[in-house]
Write an enzyme that holds these catalytic residues in place. Sequence first.
Site, PDB file in Angstrom:
ATOM      1  CG  PHE A 145     -43.171 -19.013 -12.570  1.00 13.89           C
ATOM      2  CD1 PHE A 145     -42.530 -20.269 -12.652  1.00 13.89           C
ATOM      3  CD2 PHE A 145     -44.632 -18.976 -12.234  1.00 13.89           C
ATOM      4  CE1 PHE A 145     -44.181 -21.384 -12.370  1.00 13.89           C
ATOM      5  CE2 PHE A 145     -45.585 -19.683 -12.515  1.00 13.89           C
ATOM      6  CZ  PHE A 145     -44.782 -21.489 -12.443  1.00 13.89           C
ATOM      7  CG  ASP A 203     -36.660 -23.152 -17.534  1.00 13.69           C
ATOM      8  OD1 ASP A 203     -36.093 -21.988 -17.464  1.00 13.69           O
ATOM      9  OD2 ASP A 203     -37.386 -23.447 -16.481  1.00 13.69           O
TER      10      ASP A 203
HETATM   11  P1  5GP Z   1     -37.444 -27.080 -18.716  1.00 25.73           P
HETATM   12  O1  5GP Z   1     -37.708 -29.002 -18.543  1.00 25.73           O
HETATM   13  O2  5GP Z   1     -37.251 -26.845 -20.250  1.00 25.73           O
HETATM   14  O3  5GP Z   1     -36.508 -26.660 -17.756  1.00 25.73           O
HETATM   15  O4  5GP Z   1     -38.992 -27.598 -17.649  1.00 25.73           O
HETATM   16  C1  5GP Z   1     -39.948 -27.174 -19.089  1.00 25.73           C
HETATM   17  C2  5GP Z   1     -41.680 -27.357 -18.731  1.00 25.73           C
HETATM   18  O5  5GP Z   1     -41.174 -26.203 -16.927  1.00 25.73           O
HETATM   19  C3  5GP Z   1     -42.639 -26.843 -19.389  1.00 25.73           C
HETATM   20  O6  5GP Z   1     -43.079 -27.284 -20.454  1.00 25.73           O
HETATM   21  C4  5GP Z   1     -43.190 -26.308 -18.439  1.00 25.73           C
HETATM   22  O7  5GP Z   1     -44.767 -27.437 -18.031  1.00 25.73           O
HETATM   23  C5  5GP Z   1     -42.595 -25.685 -17.285  1.00 25.73           C
HETATM   24  N1  5GP Z   1     -41.735 -24.482 -16.950  1.00 25.73           N
HETATM   25  C6  5GP Z   1     -41.125 -23.597 -17.640  1.00 25.73           C
HETATM   26  N2  5GP Z   1     -41.034 -22.623 -16.605  1.00 25.73           N
HETATM   27  C7  5GP Z   1     -42.370 -21.832 -16.868  1.00 25.73           C
HETATM   28  C8  5GP Z   1     -42.387 -20.649 -16.632  1.00 25.73           C
HETATM   29  O8  5GP Z   1     -42.031 -20.045 -16.485  1.00 25.73           O
HETATM   30  N3  5GP Z   1     -44.267 -21.197 -16.196  1.00 25.73           N
HETATM   31  C9  5GP Z   1     -44.290 -22.683 -16.432  1.00 25.73           C
HETATM   32  N4  5GP Z   1     -45.891 -22.089 -15.564  1.00 25.73           N
HETATM   33  N5  5GP Z   1     -44.254 -23.693 -16.013  1.00 25.73           N
HETATM   34  C10 5GP Z   1     -43.155 -23.331 -16.926  1.00 25.73           C
END
Ligand code: 5GP
Length: 180
Positions: free
Chosen positions: A155, A106
């Site tokens: 999401f 993300d």
């Molecule tokens: P980042 O550190 O890249 O912002 O977020 C990574 C983590 O956030 C992912 O491994 C996941 O666990 C969670 N995450 C990010 N976007 C989503 C989403 O759309 N749905 C869900 N369920 N988890 C997300």
Amino acid sequence: MEKIQVKDRIFKVYMPESEIQKCVKAVADKISHDYKHRKPILCPVLTGSYLFVADLTRYIEFDAEVSFVRYSSYDGMSSTGKVKKILGFPEKCKGRDVIIVEDIVDSGLSMKFMIEELKKLEPASIAICTFFYKPGNFKEDFKVDYVGKEIPNDFIVGYGLDYDGVGRTYRDVYVVDDNE
Ligand code: 5GP
Ligand code: MG
């Protein structure tokens, strides 16, 4: 099943199982090709990538070594902005080709943190593999080597991805239904 309820929210189908499997197979084919002459360690990140890595490793055309790690940053539907190590990379990553396997990249914050942790073990190489990738939210500078599907900043749940600990076990992927 068109719509599901997970806790207080209604979700609608976003990506059906058949399309998910096609994308997993395409990623596996690339990895099989790129690592034909190497023996990488796959490090999937718990818990979200458990279904993806199960499918991925069964499509990959070599007997992949798998060692789970666990880092967490999310709480409910948003990132806490802080990454917590729960189970780190194994010592045996030293001198090896390592592929980190994530459910979703993300902002990239969690992955950046994990890459820095892994570098300390001096692996021969590091590659990043994620099923979902949200380029619109990505704020880091590392290269994402293998992507199942690029998506907008929605999401989603299902296929390993949770909403507050639940909603992971669905075969399809769902998105919050704003009309509900
Ligand atoms: P980042 O550190 O890249 O912002 O977020 C990574 C983590 O956030 C992912 O491994 C996941 O666990 C969670 N995450 C990010 N976007 C989503 C989403 O759309 N749905 C869900 N369920 N988890 C997300
Ligand atoms: Mg994750």
